[in-house]
Write an enzyme that holds these catalytic residues in place. Structure first.
Site, PDB file in Angstrom:
ATOM      1  N   GLU A 263       0.840  -1.196   0.000  1.00 50.81           N
ATOM      2  CA  GLU A 263       0.000   0.000   0.000  1.00 50.81           C
ATOM      3  C   GLU A 263       0.878   1.249   0.000  1.00 50.81           C
ATOM      4  OE1 GLU A 263      -2.871  -0.195   3.155  1.00 50.81           O
ATOM      5  OE2 GLU A 263      -3.931  -1.889   2.232  1.00 50.81           O
ATOM      6  N   HIS A 282      -7.819   1.711   0.813  1.00 49.73           N
ATOM      7  CA  HIS A 282      -7.826   1.451   2.264  1.00 49.73           C
ATOM      8  C   HIS A 282      -8.567   2.578   3.003  1.00 49.73           C
ATOM      9  CE1 HIS A 282      -5.441  -0.731   5.646  1.00 49.73           C
ATOM     10  NE2 HIS A 282      -6.671  -0.440   6.041  1.00 49.73           N
TER      11      HIS A 282
END
Length: 328
Positions: A263, A282
């Protein structure tokens, strides 16, 4: 004076709280960047650290001679070296139930958007040549479908109540709750995960990351063809490679994914190739309302730990934390 280090940008309400802290005898270093190198040079003078999603390594903890508590701006702590905190008796706190509704709503959105093939529908309007896509009848209803919830904590239970409004039949797999006591309600436990995977039309996953993916090649092989998957848990809980193969074969008809192995995802993330996958960065637990609650609670948890008034249920490592005593 107590010194607080805040690593990562807070909601404006949280920033306002920081400005008020000197009147409470608390000085503040505030670093908006979300990276370990951005805050590590300041760790030596901190009594307490509020941290977002960036790593907290053993090396940084070793440099934190005064540190007594780390307060997570959230509920997960995968990037924190808990063993290093335990060795020093430094407490690790998380926020309470501030984001379960937000995450459950996001999971419900993923199930709906995936079933309705929202991306393909959107493309069919933006490109007139694709208008005829509507006649392929790829869209699905979720009403009356079977939903397996993997992990039946607060988020899973909120999702079950939402799914009931769509007349879905929900079951849940959670071995911990089966041992500790199953919550009241209409959702029956599924002891055997493989049995639940074969039963479900839709699957939503809400468990921490373990040593191996909860859903890997073997688990995908157990699922019905065309199943819909939602993942708002953590990257690595679902194998990205196995999910990509299942999408390519049609075993998974569509999916909603909010969390990734890396991420932000690098250019090698295989899921970006599919237009039947709803991707989000996210953000399931980062609504405006939730961000406000997390900012306030994470700061107040750090200060409450220092003065001994913190809720013990929010201290992850309470068996190791020194709770108000000087760090080792």
């Amino acid at each position: 004076m107590t010194h607080l280090l805040v690593a990562g940008k807070l909601h404006p309400v949280g920033e306002a709280l920081l400005r008020d802290l000197p009147a409470r005898g608390v000085t503040v270093d505030y670093v908006e960047d979300i990276s370990e190198p951005s805050y590590a040079p300041l760790i030596g003078k901190a009594d307490a650290l509020v941290i977002r999603t960036q790593p907290l390594s053993a090396a940084t903890i070793a440099a934190a001679g005064k540190l007594k508590v780390v307060s997570r701006h959230g509920v997960g702590y995968d990037a924190v070296d808990v063993a290093a905190l335990n060795a020093r008796g430094i407490g690790l706190t998380i926020v309470g139930d501030v984001n379960s509704i937000s995450v459950a709503e996001h999971a419900m959105m993923q199930l709906l958007a995936a079933a309705k093939r929202v991306l393909r529908a959107d493309h069919a309007v933006r490109d007139p040549a694709q208008w005829g896509w509507r006649n392929r009848l790829e869209q699905r209803e979720i009403s009356g479908k079977r939903l397996l919830i993997i992990g039946y904590g607060r988020i899973g239970r909120h999702l079950a109540r939402m799914a009931e409004g769509f007349r879905m039949e929900a079951r849940a797999h959670d071995p911990f709750l089966e041992r500790a006591g199953w919550p009241a309600g209409n959702v029956a436990p599924v002891t055997d995960l493989n049995e639940g995977l074969a039963w479900a039309d839709c699957i939503s996953i809400h468990v921490p990351r373990g040593d191996r993916p909860t859903l890997g090649p073997e688990e995908f092989a157990r699922m019905k063809p065309g199943v819909i998957l939602a993942n708002t848990a953590r990257g690595g809980v679902v194998s990205e490679a196995a999910l990509s193969e299942a999408l390519a074969s049609g075993k998974v008809g569509a999916a909603g994914i909010d969390v990734f192995d890396a991420e932000p995802p690098d250019g090698l993330c295989p899921l970006t190739a599919f237009d039947n996958v709803i991707l989000s960065p996210h953000i399931a637990g980062i609504t405006n309302e939730c961000a406000e609650r997390m900012a306030i609670d994470s700061v107040e948890n750090a200060l409450a730990y220092l003065d001994g008034t913190v809720d013990p249920g929010l201290v992850v490592n309470r068996d190791h934390a020194l709770m108000g005593k000087p760090p080792k």
